[in-house]
Motif scaffolding. Structure first.
Motif, short mmCIF file in Angstrom:
data_model
loop_
_atom_site.label_atom_id
_atom_site.label_comp_id
_atom_site.label_asym_id
_atom_site.label_seq_id
_atom_site.Cartn_x
_atom_site.Cartn_y
_atom_site.Cartn_z
N PHE A 230 7.23 -10.23 30.47
CA PHE A 230 5.71 -10.53 30.82
C PHE A 230 5.52 -10.17 32.34
O PHE A 230 6.37 -10.23 33.04
CB PHE A 230 5.47 -11.95 30.45
CG PHE A 230 6.27 -13.05 31.10
CD1 PHE A 230 5.85 -13.31 32.46
CD2 PHE A 230 7.23 -13.75 30.26
CE1 PHE A 230 6.58 -14.51 33.27
CE2 PHE A 230 7.84 -14.66 31.18
CZ PHE A 230 7.54 -14.92 32.50
N SER A 231 4.19 -10.02 32.59
CA SER A 231 3.73 -9.93 33.94
C SER A 231 2.25 -10.16 33.78
O SER A 231 1.39 -10.09 32.52
CB SER A 231 3.93 -8.41 34.41
OG SER A 231 3.09 -7.30 33.42
N PHE A 232 1.30 -10.69 34.76
CA PHE A 232 0.44 -11.28 34.92
C PHE A 232 -0.31 -10.34 36.11
O PHE A 232 -0.70 -10.91 37.19
CB PHE A 232 0.17 -12.60 35.22
CG PHE A 232 0.87 -13.33 34.07
CD1 PHE A 232 0.27 -13.50 32.95
CD2 PHE A 232 2.02 -13.85 34.33
CE1 PHE A 232 0.94 -14.45 31.95
CE2 PHE A 232 2.80 -14.51 33.58
CZ PHE A 232 2.25 -14.74 32.16
N PRO A 233 -0.92 -8.91 35.90
CA PRO A 233 -1.53 -8.14 37.03
C PRO A 233 -2.65 -8.54 37.31
O PRO A 233 -3.39 -8.31 38.53
CB PRO A 233 -1.33 -6.79 36.56
CG PRO A 233 -1.58 -6.91 34.77
CD PRO A 233 -0.58 -8.31 34.53
N GLN A 234 -3.58 -9.39 36.52
CA GLN A 234 -4.92 -9.74 36.86
C GLN A 234 -4.98 -11.20 37.20
O GLN A 234 -6.17 -11.73 37.31
CB GLN A 234 -5.69 -9.45 35.38
CG GLN A 234 -5.92 -8.12 35.04
CD GLN A 234 -6.62 -7.74 33.93
OE1 GLN A 234 -7.73 -8.15 34.07
NE2 GLN A 234 -6.35 -7.10 33.20
N LEU A 235 -4.11 -12.09 37.32
CA LEU A 235 -4.00 -13.46 37.42
C LEU A 235 -4.41 -13.71 38.87
O LEU A 235 -3.86 -13.20 39.91
CB LEU A 235 -2.69 -14.06 37.08
CG LEU A 235 -2.50 -15.55 36.94
CD1 LEU A 235 -3.32 -15.92 35.83
CD2 LEU A 235 -1.09 -16.20 37.12
N LYS A 236 -5.38 -14.43 38.99
CA LYS A 236 -5.86 -15.11 40.25
C LYS A 236 -5.59 -16.44 40.76
O LYS A 236 -5.48 -16.93 41.85
CB LYS A 236 -7.17 -14.88 40.42
CG LYS A 236 -7.70 -13.29 40.25
CD LYS A 236 -7.42 -12.44 41.40
CE LYS A 236 -7.96 -11.00 40.87
NZ LYS A 236 -7.23 -9.79 41.97
N LEU B 195 8.15 -17.67 25.35
CA LEU B 195 8.00 -16.11 25.89
C LEU B 195 7.11 -14.99 25.11
O LEU B 195 6.59 -14.40 25.80
CB LEU B 195 9.67 -15.46 25.88
CG LEU B 195 10.06 -14.36 26.59
CD1 LEU B 195 9.40 -14.38 28.17
CD2 LEU B 195 11.29 -13.83 26.50
N GLY B 196 7.30 -15.18 23.73
CA GLY B 196 6.36 -14.23 23.27
C GLY B 196 4.85 -14.58 23.31
O GLY B 196 4.16 -13.56 23.40
N LEU B 197 4.46 -15.73 23.50
CA LEU B 197 3.12 -16.25 23.71
C LEU B 197 2.78 -15.70 25.08
O LEU B 197 1.80 -15.17 25.43
CB LEU B 197 3.07 -17.80 23.66
CG LEU B 197 1.73 -18.39 23.97
CD1 LEU B 197 0.75 -17.65 22.98
CD2 LEU B 197 1.88 -19.97 23.82
N LEU B 198 3.64 -15.98 26.16
CA LEU B 198 3.34 -15.48 27.57
C LEU B 198 3.14 -14.07 27.58
O LEU B 198 2.22 -13.45 28.17
CB LEU B 198 4.29 -15.87 28.58
CG LEU B 198 4.44 -17.34 28.78
CD1 LEU B 198 5.52 -17.98 29.70
CD2 LEU B 198 3.23 -17.79 29.51
N ASN B 199 3.69 -13.14 26.72
CA ASN B 199 3.74 -11.62 26.66
C ASN B 199 2.21 -11.44 26.33
O ASN B 199 1.92 -10.34 26.57
CB ASN B 199 4.63 -11.18 25.66
CG ASN B 199 6.21 -10.93 26.28
OD1 ASN B 199 6.00 -10.65 27.44
ND2 ASN B 199 7.30 -11.06 25.57
#
Length: 468
Positions: free
Chosen positions: A318-324, A287-291
Protein backbone atom coordinates in the motif's frame (compact mmCIF):
# COMPACT_ATOMS: atom_id res chain seq x y z
CA UNK A 1 -52.50 52.10 30.22
CA UNK A 2 -52.04 50.47 26.82
CA UNK A 3 -53.55 47.02 26.37
CA UNK A 4 -50.91 44.27 26.38
CA UNK A 5 -50.42 42.55 23.03
CA UNK A 6 -50.61 38.72 23.00
CA UNK A 7 -47.40 38.29 21.03
CA UNK A 8 -46.93 34.60 21.88
CA UNK A 9 -50.19 33.56 20.20
CA UNK A 10 -49.21 35.23 16.94
CA UNK A 11 -45.83 33.58 16.59
CA UNK A 12 -45.39 31.68 13.29
CA UNK A 13 -46.11 27.95 13.57
CA UNK A 14 -42.52 26.94 12.78
CA UNK A 15 -41.28 29.13 15.67
CA UNK A 16 -43.75 27.49 18.05
CA UNK A 17 -42.62 24.02 16.94
CA UNK A 18 -39.00 25.04 17.43
CA UNK A 19 -39.79 26.18 21.00
CA UNK A 20 -41.61 22.96 21.91
CA UNK A 21 -38.84 20.84 20.40
CA UNK A 22 -36.61 22.03 23.23
CA UNK A 23 -38.99 20.66 25.88
CA UNK A 24 -39.81 17.14 27.00
CA UNK A 25 -43.19 15.91 25.78
CA UNK A 26 -44.93 16.36 29.15
CA UNK A 27 -44.05 20.04 29.16
CA UNK A 28 -44.86 20.43 25.46
CA UNK A 29 -48.37 19.04 25.98
CA UNK A 30 -48.95 21.41 28.88
CA UNK A 31 -48.42 24.37 26.55
CA UNK A 32 -51.78 23.52 24.96
CA UNK A 33 -53.42 25.52 27.75
CA UNK A 34 -51.57 28.70 26.76
CA UNK A 35 -53.95 29.62 23.96
CA UNK A 36 -56.22 28.05 21.34
CA UNK A 37 -53.52 28.49 18.66
CA UNK A 38 -51.11 26.31 20.69
CA UNK A 39 -53.42 23.32 21.31
CA UNK A 40 -52.28 21.20 18.36
CA UNK A 41 -48.67 22.37 18.09
CA UNK A 42 -47.18 19.61 20.26
CA UNK A 43 -48.53 16.98 17.83
CA UNK A 44 -46.20 18.42 15.17
CA UNK A 45 -43.01 17.62 17.09
CA UNK A 46 -40.49 16.54 14.42
CA UNK A 47 -37.96 14.69 16.62
CA UNK A 48 -37.99 12.22 19.50
CA UNK A 49 -35.05 11.10 21.63
CA UNK A 50 -36.07 8.26 23.90
CA UNK A 51 -34.35 5.99 26.40
CA UNK A 52 -31.32 5.89 28.64
CA UNK A 53 -29.55 9.14 27.77
CA UNK A 54 -32.00 11.74 26.50
CA UNK A 55 -35.64 10.99 27.08
CA UNK A 56 -38.42 13.04 25.46
CA UNK A 57 -41.03 11.46 27.72
CA UNK A 58 -39.72 13.49 30.63
CA UNK A 59 -38.10 10.68 32.63
CA UNK A 60 -34.74 11.54 34.14
CA UNK A 61 -31.51 10.18 32.68
CA UNK A 62 -30.85 8.29 35.92
CA UNK A 63 -34.05 6.28 35.51
CA UNK A 64 -32.57 4.62 32.46
CA UNK A 65 -28.87 4.61 33.30
CA UNK A 66 -29.37 2.12 36.12
CA UNK A 67 -32.49 0.14 35.24
CA UNK A 68 -33.71 -1.83 32.28
CA UNK A 69 -36.55 -0.82 30.02
CA UNK A 70 -39.96 -2.44 30.44
CA UNK A 71 -42.71 -3.42 28.00
CA UNK A 72 -44.95 -0.84 29.70
CA UNK A 73 -42.51 1.92 28.80
CA UNK A 74 -42.41 0.84 25.14
CA UNK A 75 -46.23 0.87 25.08
CA UNK A 76 -46.10 4.45 26.34
CA UNK A 77 -43.78 5.31 23.47
CA UNK A 78 -46.18 3.69 20.99
CA UNK A 79 -49.04 5.75 22.41
CA UNK A 80 -46.98 8.92 22.11
CA UNK A 81 -46.05 8.26 18.48
CA UNK A 82 -49.73 7.49 17.71
CA UNK A 83 -50.64 10.97 18.97
CA UNK A 84 -48.10 12.76 16.76
CA UNK A 85 -48.76 13.67 13.15
CA UNK A 86 -45.36 12.92 11.63
CA UNK A 87 -43.33 12.53 9.52
CA UNK A 88 -40.22 12.70 11.72
CA UNK A 89 -36.87 14.31 11.10
CA UNK A 90 -35.22 12.19 13.80
CA UNK A 91 -36.14 9.19 15.94
CA UNK A 92 -33.55 8.06 18.50
CA UNK A 93 -34.04 5.07 20.80
CA UNK A 94 -31.38 3.88 23.30
CA UNK A 95 -32.34 1.01 25.59
CA UNK A 96 -30.86 -1.44 28.11
CA UNK A 97 -32.45 -4.89 28.22
CA UNK A 98 -32.28 -7.84 30.57
CA UNK A 99 -31.41 -10.74 28.27
CA UNK A 100 -34.56 -12.76 28.93
CA UNK A 101 -36.89 -9.75 28.57
CA UNK A 102 -36.43 -8.45 25.01
CA UNK A 103 -39.78 -7.32 23.55
CA UNK A 104 -38.79 -7.35 19.86
CA UNK A 105 -42.44 -7.51 18.76
CA UNK A 106 -43.27 -4.23 20.51
CA UNK A 107 -40.30 -2.55 18.89
CA UNK A 108 -41.43 -3.81 15.52
CA UNK A 109 -44.89 -2.30 16.00
CA UNK A 110 -43.22 0.99 16.82
CA UNK A 111 -41.19 0.96 13.58
CA UNK A 112 -44.29 0.23 11.49
CA UNK A 113 -46.13 3.01 13.31
CA UNK A 114 -43.35 5.40 12.30
CA UNK A 115 -43.85 4.25 8.71
CA UNK A 116 -47.58 4.92 8.90
CA UNK A 117 -46.87 8.41 10.21
CA UNK A 118 -44.86 9.27 7.09
CA UNK A 119 -41.51 7.76 7.98
CA UNK A 120 -38.33 9.22 9.42
CA UNK A 121 -35.20 10.89 7.98
CA UNK A 122 -32.75 9.92 10.77
CA UNK A 123 -33.21 6.63 12.61
CA UNK A 124 -30.89 5.82 15.55
CA UNK A 125 -31.51 2.56 17.44
CA UNK A 126 -29.03 1.52 20.16
CA UNK A 127 -29.43 -1.56 22.37
CA UNK A 128 -27.27 -2.92 25.19
CA UNK A 129 -27.81 -5.93 27.41
CA UNK A 130 -27.28 -7.07 30.97
CA UNK A 131 -27.76 -10.33 32.88
CA UNK A 132 -29.36 -8.30 35.65
CA UNK A 133 -30.05 -4.70 36.64
CA UNK A 134 -26.73 -2.94 37.21
CA UNK A 135 -26.17 -0.57 40.16
CA UNK A 136 -24.82 2.93 39.46
CA UNK A 137 -21.12 2.95 38.59
CA UNK A 138 -18.78 5.95 38.82
CA UNK A 139 -17.40 7.10 35.50
CA UNK A 140 -13.69 6.43 34.86
CA UNK A 141 -11.55 9.40 35.93
CA UNK A 142 -10.09 9.85 32.45
CA UNK A 143 -13.44 10.36 30.66
CA UNK A 144 -13.04 14.13 30.88
CA UNK A 145 -9.44 14.33 29.68
CA UNK A 146 -9.07 16.48 26.53
CA UNK A 147 -7.57 13.77 24.32
CA UNK A 148 -6.97 14.75 20.69
CA UNK A 149 -7.72 11.18 19.62
CA UNK A 150 -10.90 9.40 20.78
CA UNK A 151 -10.31 6.37 22.99
CA UNK A 152 -13.13 3.81 22.62
CA UNK A 153 -14.55 2.85 26.02
CA UNK A 154 -16.85 -0.07 26.80
CA UNK A 155 -18.31 0.18 30.29
CA UNK A 156 -20.52 -2.94 30.12
CA UNK A 157 -19.79 -6.58 29.44
CA UNK A 158 -20.66 -7.62 25.91
CA UNK A 159 -23.60 -9.85 25.05
CA UNK A 160 -24.65 -11.11 21.65
CA UNK A 161 -27.47 -8.94 20.23
CA UNK A 162 -30.97 -10.33 20.94
CA UNK A 163 -33.21 -7.61 19.53
CA UNK A 164 -34.33 -8.28 15.96
CA UNK A 165 -35.02 -5.26 13.79
CA UNK A 166 -37.01 -5.63 10.57
CA UNK A 167 -36.66 -2.31 8.81
CA UNK A 168 -39.79 -1.04 7.07
CA UNK A 169 -39.35 0.70 3.68
CA UNK A 170 -38.60 4.21 4.94
CA UNK A 171 -38.37 5.99 1.58
CA UNK A 172 -37.18 9.29 3.09
CA UNK A 173 -34.49 7.72 5.32
CA UNK A 174 -31.21 9.64 5.08
CA UNK A 175 -29.27 8.53 8.19
CA UNK A 176 -29.41 5.02 9.69
CA UNK A 177 -27.51 4.19 12.90
CA UNK A 178 -27.92 0.77 14.52
CA UNK A 179 -26.11 -0.75 17.51
CA UNK A 180 -26.45 -4.09 19.30
CA UNK A 181 -29.21 -5.72 17.24
CA UNK A 182 -29.93 -8.28 14.53
CA UNK A 183 -30.87 -6.57 11.27
CA UNK A 184 -33.25 -8.20 8.79
CA UNK A 185 -34.29 -6.50 5.56
CA UNK A 186 -37.89 -6.89 4.33
CA UNK A 187 -38.82 -9.23 1.48
CA UNK A 188 -38.32 -7.67 -1.97
CA UNK A 189 -36.16 -4.94 -0.42
CA UNK A 190 -35.86 -2.02 -2.86
CA UNK A 191 -33.22 -0.04 -0.98
CA UNK A 192 -33.04 3.26 0.86
CA UNK A 193 -32.34 5.47 -2.11
CA UNK A 194 -32.07 8.68 -0.03
CA UNK A 195 -29.63 7.16 2.48
CA UNK A 196 -26.41 9.18 2.84
CA UNK A 197 -25.01 7.86 6.16
CA UNK A 198 -24.99 4.29 7.49
CA UNK A 199 -23.53 3.13 10.83
CA UNK A 200 -23.68 -0.51 11.96
CA UNK A 201 -22.10 -1.17 15.37
CA UNK A 202 -22.03 -4.81 16.57
CA UNK A 203 -24.98 -5.56 14.32
CA UNK A 204 -25.61 -9.14 13.23
CA UNK A 205 -26.48 -9.12 9.53
CA UNK A 206 -26.05 -11.73 6.85
CA UNK A 207 -23.54 -11.23 4.05
CA UNK A 208 -26.41 -11.22 1.56
CA UNK A 209 -28.40 -8.52 3.36
CA UNK A 210 -25.36 -6.34 3.96
CA UNK A 211 -24.40 -6.45 0.28
CA UNK A 212 -28.03 -5.79 -0.65
CA UNK A 213 -28.17 -2.79 1.69
CA UNK A 214 -24.99 -1.26 0.26
CA UNK A 215 -25.72 -2.09 -3.38
CA UNK A 216 -29.08 -0.27 -3.18
CA UNK A 217 -27.70 2.77 -1.31
CA UNK A 218 -25.65 4.45 -4.03
CA UNK A 219 -25.98 7.90 -2.42
CA UNK A 220 -24.02 6.88 0.67
CA UNK A 221 -21.29 9.35 1.63
CA UNK A 222 -20.50 7.89 5.09
CA UNK A 223 -20.24 4.21 6.05
CA UNK A 224 -19.26 2.99 9.54
CA UNK A 225 -18.98 -0.71 10.35
CA UNK A 226 -17.95 -1.77 13.85
CA UNK A 227 -17.47 -5.50 14.45
CA UNK A 228 -14.82 -5.56 17.17
CA UNK A 229 -16.91 -7.62 19.62
CA UNK A 230 -19.16 -9.42 17.15
CA UNK A 231 -19.23 -13.08 16.18
CA UNK A 232 -20.10 -13.06 12.48
CA UNK A 233 -21.54 -16.27 11.03
CA UNK A 234 -20.43 -16.82 8.37
CA UNK A 235 -17.32 -14.64 8.28
CA UNK A 236 -17.94 -11.30 6.61
CA UNK A 237 -16.60 -10.85 3.09
CA UNK A 238 -17.44 -7.46 1.65
CA UNK A 239 -16.74 -5.68 -1.64
CA UNK A 240 -17.70 -1.99 -1.56
CA UNK A 241 -18.52 0.03 -4.68
CA UNK A 242 -20.02 3.37 -3.67
CA UNK A 243 -19.35 6.25 -6.09
CA UNK A 244 -20.19 9.06 -3.62
CA UNK A 245 -18.52 7.63 -0.51
CA UNK A 246 -16.23 10.15 1.24
CA UNK A 247 -15.86 8.74 4.79
CA UNK A 248 -15.37 5.18 6.07
CA UNK A 249 -14.92 3.87 9.59
CA UNK A 250 -14.06 0.21 10.24
CA UNK A 251 -13.51 -1.63 13.53
CA UNK A 252 -12.80 -5.24 12.62
CA UNK A 253 -11.98 -8.49 14.38
CA UNK A 254 -10.75 -11.91 13.34
CA UNK A 255 -14.24 -12.95 12.20
CA UNK A 256 -13.99 -10.55 9.24
CA UNK A 257 -12.73 -12.42 6.19
CA UNK A 258 -12.32 -9.51 3.75
CA UNK A 259 -13.25 -5.88 3.25
CA UNK A 260 -12.31 -4.57 -0.17
CA UNK A 261 -12.91 -1.03 -1.42
CA UNK A 262 -13.46 -1.73 -5.11
CA UNK A 263 -14.73 1.60 -6.44
CA UNK A 264 -14.78 4.61 -4.10
CA UNK A 265 -13.26 7.44 -6.18
CA UNK A 266 -14.32 10.27 -3.82
CA UNK A 267 -13.09 8.70 -0.58
CA UNK A 268 -11.30 11.30 1.59
CA UNK A 269 -11.27 10.13 5.21
CA UNK A 270 -10.81 6.71 6.79
CA UNK A 271 -10.68 5.33 10.35
CA UNK A 272 -9.27 1.83 10.82
CA UNK A 273 -9.33 -0.06 14.13
CA UNK A 274 -8.66 -3.75 14.78
CA UNK A 275 -9.28 -6.07 17.70
CA UNK A 276 -6.57 -6.65 20.29
CA UNK A 277 -6.20 -10.30 19.29
CA UNK A 278 -3.47 -10.21 16.66
CA UNK A 279 -3.38 -12.94 14.04
CA UNK A 280 -1.95 -13.43 10.56
CA UNK A 281 -5.48 -13.54 9.15
CA UNK A 282 -6.34 -10.19 10.73
CA UNK A 283 -3.05 -8.79 9.41
CA UNK A 284 -3.99 -9.94 5.89
CA UNK A 285 -7.48 -8.42 6.13
CA UNK A 286 -6.07 -5.12 7.49
CA UNK A 287 -3.47 -4.99 4.73
CA UNK A 288 -6.14 -5.58 2.09
CA UNK A 289 -8.26 -2.82 3.55
CA UNK A 290 -5.36 -0.34 3.57
CA UNK A 291 -4.66 -1.20 -0.08
CA UNK A 292 -8.04 0.29 -0.97
CA UNK A 293 -7.38 3.61 0.78
CA UNK A 294 -4.69 5.04 -1.49
CA UNK A 295 -6.84 8.06 -2.40
CA UNK A 296 -7.61 9.32 1.12
CA UNK A 297 -6.33 12.67 2.40
CA UNK A 298 -6.99 11.91 6.09
CA UNK A 299 -6.33 8.61 7.88
CA UNK A 300 -6.84 7.47 11.49
CA UNK A 301 -5.17 4.25 12.72
CA UNK A 302 -5.70 2.83 16.21
CA UNK A 303 -3.07 1.28 18.49
CA UNK A 304 -3.47 -2.35 17.40
CA UNK A 305 -3.04 -1.69 13.67
CA UNK A 306 0.74 -1.40 14.07
CA UNK A 307 0.99 -4.64 16.07
CA UNK A 308 -1.30 -6.50 13.67
CA UNK A 309 0.60 -5.40 10.57
CA UNK A 310 3.88 -6.45 12.20
CA UNK A 311 2.72 -10.07 11.76
CA UNK A 312 2.85 -9.63 7.97
CA UNK A 313 6.18 -9.69 6.16
CA UNK A 314 7.56 -6.46 4.71
CA UNK A 315 7.48 -4.81 2.24
CA UNK A 316 3.82 -3.80 2.07
CA UNK A 317 2.10 -2.95 -1.18
CA UNK A 318 0.00 0.00 0.00
CA UNK A 319 0.87 3.67 -0.41
CA UNK A 320 -0.88 6.96 0.33
CA UNK A 321 0.28 9.53 -2.26
CA UNK A 322 -2.54 11.98 -1.42
CA UNK A 323 -2.47 11.71 2.36
CA UNK A 324 -2.15 15.07 4.15
CA UNK A 325 -3.21 14.24 7.72
CA UNK A 326 -2.51 11.12 9.82
CA UNK A 327 -3.97 10.46 13.27
CA UNK A 328 -2.27 7.55 14.96
CA UNK A 329 -2.36 5.79 18.33
CA UNK A 330 0.99 4.25 19.30
CA UNK A 331 1.49 1.84 22.22
CA UNK A 332 5.00 2.63 23.36
CA UNK A 333 5.35 -0.46 25.56
CA UNK A 334 4.84 -2.81 22.58
CA UNK A 335 7.44 -1.21 20.33
CA UNK A 336 10.01 -3.69 19.11
CA UNK A 337 12.00 -4.04 15.91
CA UNK A 338 9.05 -5.42 13.92
CA UNK A 339 6.59 -2.72 15.00
CA UNK A 340 9.20 0.00 14.47
CA UNK A 341 9.80 -1.34 10.95
CA UNK A 342 6.06 -1.00 10.27
CA UNK A 343 6.09 2.50 11.78
CA UNK A 344 8.94 3.48 9.45
CA UNK A 345 7.17 1.91 6.46
CA UNK A 346 4.01 3.90 7.19
CA UNK A 347 5.97 7.15 7.07
CA UNK A 348 7.66 6.09 3.84
CA UNK A 349 4.26 5.32 2.26
CA UNK A 350 3.06 8.91 2.92
CA UNK A 351 5.40 11.12 0.88
CA UNK A 352 3.30 14.30 1.15
CA UNK A 353 2.13 14.07 4.76
CA UNK A 354 1.73 17.56 6.24
CA UNK A 355 0.08 17.01 9.62
CA UNK A 356 0.51 14.25 12.21
CA UNK A 357 -1.52 13.72 15.39
CA UNK A 358 0.06 11.04 17.54
CA UNK A 359 -1.29 9.71 20.85
CA UNK A 360 1.18 7.67 22.90
CA UNK A 361 -0.13 4.96 25.22
CA UNK A 362 1.66 2.83 27.79
CA UNK A 363 0.01 0.49 30.26
CA UNK A 364 3.10 -1.16 31.74
CA UNK A 365 6.45 0.02 33.06
CA UNK A 366 9.18 -0.36 30.50
CA UNK A 367 12.47 -2.06 31.11
CA UNK A 368 15.73 -0.31 30.33
CA UNK A 369 16.17 -2.76 27.46
CA UNK A 370 12.98 -1.52 25.79
CA UNK A 371 14.03 2.10 26.30
CA UNK A 372 17.45 1.37 24.74
CA UNK A 373 15.83 -0.33 21.76
CA UNK A 374 13.56 2.67 21.22
CA UNK A 375 16.53 5.03 21.20
CA UNK A 376 18.31 2.86 18.66
CA UNK A 377 15.31 2.49 16.37
CA UNK A 378 13.79 5.95 16.64
CA UNK A 379 16.18 8.64 17.76
CA UNK A 380 18.95 8.05 15.25
CA UNK A 381 18.62 10.05 12.04
CA UNK A 382 16.64 8.32 9.31
CA UNK A 383 17.03 8.36 5.53
CA UNK A 384 14.46 7.81 2.79
CA UNK A 385 11.48 9.50 4.45
CA UNK A 386 10.08 11.90 1.85
CA UNK A 387 7.52 13.46 4.18
CA UNK A 388 10.19 14.19 6.81
CA UNK A 389 12.41 15.81 4.19
CA UNK A 390 9.87 17.92 2.32
CA UNK A 391 6.30 18.17 3.67
CA UNK A 392 5.68 17.41 7.38
CA UNK A 393 5.00 20.78 9.06
CA UNK A 394 2.80 20.13 12.12
CA UNK A 395 3.10 17.38 14.73
CA UNK A 396 0.90 17.02 17.82
CA UNK A 397 1.90 14.37 20.37
CA UNK A 398 -0.34 13.53 23.32
CA UNK A 399 1.28 11.75 26.26
CA UNK A 400 -1.79 11.31 28.45
CA UNK A 401 -2.16 7.75 29.78
CA UNK A 402 1.60 7.28 29.32
CA UNK A 403 3.11 5.76 32.45
CA UNK A 404 6.68 6.71 31.68
CA UNK A 405 6.95 10.14 30.12
CA UNK A 406 10.61 10.02 29.10
CA UNK A 407 9.86 7.14 26.71
CA UNK A 408 7.35 9.45 25.06
CA UNK A 409 10.07 12.05 24.64
CA UNK A 410 12.00 9.48 22.59
CA UNK A 411 9.25 9.68 19.96
CA UNK A 412 9.25 13.49 20.18
CA UNK A 413 13.01 13.54 19.58
CA UNK A 414 12.57 11.36 16.49
CA UNK A 415 10.52 14.05 14.74
CA UNK A 416 12.67 16.95 15.97
CA UNK A 417 15.76 15.19 14.61
CA UNK A 418 14.29 14.24 11.24
CA UNK A 419 11.45 16.59 10.19
CA UNK A 420 13.30 19.22 8.14
CA UNK A 421 10.19 21.28 7.29
CA UNK A 422 8.69 21.21 10.80
CA UNK A 423 6.95 24.45 11.82
CA UNK A 424 5.12 23.48 15.00
CA UNK A 425 5.51 20.64 17.50
CA UNK A 426 2.77 20.51 20.17
CA UNK A 427 3.24 18.24 23.20
CA UNK A 428 0.29 17.48 25.49
CA UNK A 429 1.20 16.10 28.93
CA UNK A 430 -0.29 15.48 32.35
CA UNK A 431 -0.05 17.72 35.41
CA UNK A 432 1.84 14.93 37.15
CA UNK A 433 4.74 15.02 34.69
CA UNK A 434 8.05 16.73 35.38
CA UNK A 435 7.85 19.76 33.13
CA UNK A 436 11.35 21.07 33.87
CA UNK A 437 13.01 17.73 33.07
CA UNK A 438 11.10 17.58 29.79
CA UNK A 439 12.26 21.06 28.82
CA UNK A 440 15.88 20.28 29.63
CA UNK A 441 15.75 17.08 27.56
CA UNK A 442 14.27 18.88 24.55
CA UNK A 443 16.88 21.63 24.66
CA UNK A 444 19.58 19.00 24.11
CA UNK A 445 18.06 17.79 20.82
CA UNK A 446 19.68 18.66 17.50
CA UNK A 447 16.63 20.06 15.66
CA UNK A 448 16.51 19.52 11.88
CA UNK A 449 14.27 22.51 11.09
CA UNK A 450 15.46 26.03 11.87
CA UNK A 451 11.82 27.20 11.89
CA UNK A 452 10.60 24.64 14.41
CA UNK A 453 8.54 25.90 17.34
CA UNK A 454 7.89 23.55 20.27
CA UNK A 455 4.93 24.20 22.55
CA UNK A 456 4.21 22.09 25.65
CA UNK A 457 0.89 22.37 27.40
CA UNK A 458 -1.50 20.66 29.79
CA UNK A 459 -4.90 21.67 31.14
CA UNK A 460 -3.51 24.67 33.05
CA UNK A 461 -0.33 25.89 31.41
CA UNK A 462 1.36 26.38 28.07
CA UNK A 463 5.13 26.65 27.67
CA UNK A 464 7.16 27.48 24.56
CA UNK A 465 10.49 25.63 24.50
CA UNK A 466 13.50 27.28 22.85
CA UNK A 467 15.02 24.50 20.78
CA UNK A 468 17.12 26.73 18.50
Amino acid sequence: MAEEVDRISFLPEDIKISILSRLVVKEAVRTSVLARSWRHIWTLLPSLRLGRYRDSLGDTCNDFDHSTVSSTWIQRVNHLVSSLQGPFLLFELSLLFVLDMVPSNLLQRLLHLLLQKGGVQTLDLSFSYSDKVMPPQPAPFFLNLPLPVPVPLRLHSYHSPKVKVWLPPFHSLKVLQLEGCQLVLPNEFQGFHSLTALSLSDVIISNHHLHLLLDTSKNLTTFKFYARNLDLVPDLSLNISLPLLTNVNFEINEMVDKICLVSTPLLEQAYISVGNFESKKLARVTLGLLNGLSMVSSLHLDSHVLETLSLHALPFSFSFPQLKCLTFILKVDTLDKRTCDVFHWLLKSMPFLEELHLQLLSFSKQTEGVATLMRELLVKKQNGFSCLNQSLKRVTISMYLLLKLMSGLTVVKFFLLNAKMLKLMKILYSDDDDELSMIEELKKVEVASSDAKVVMFNIRTEVTVDVK
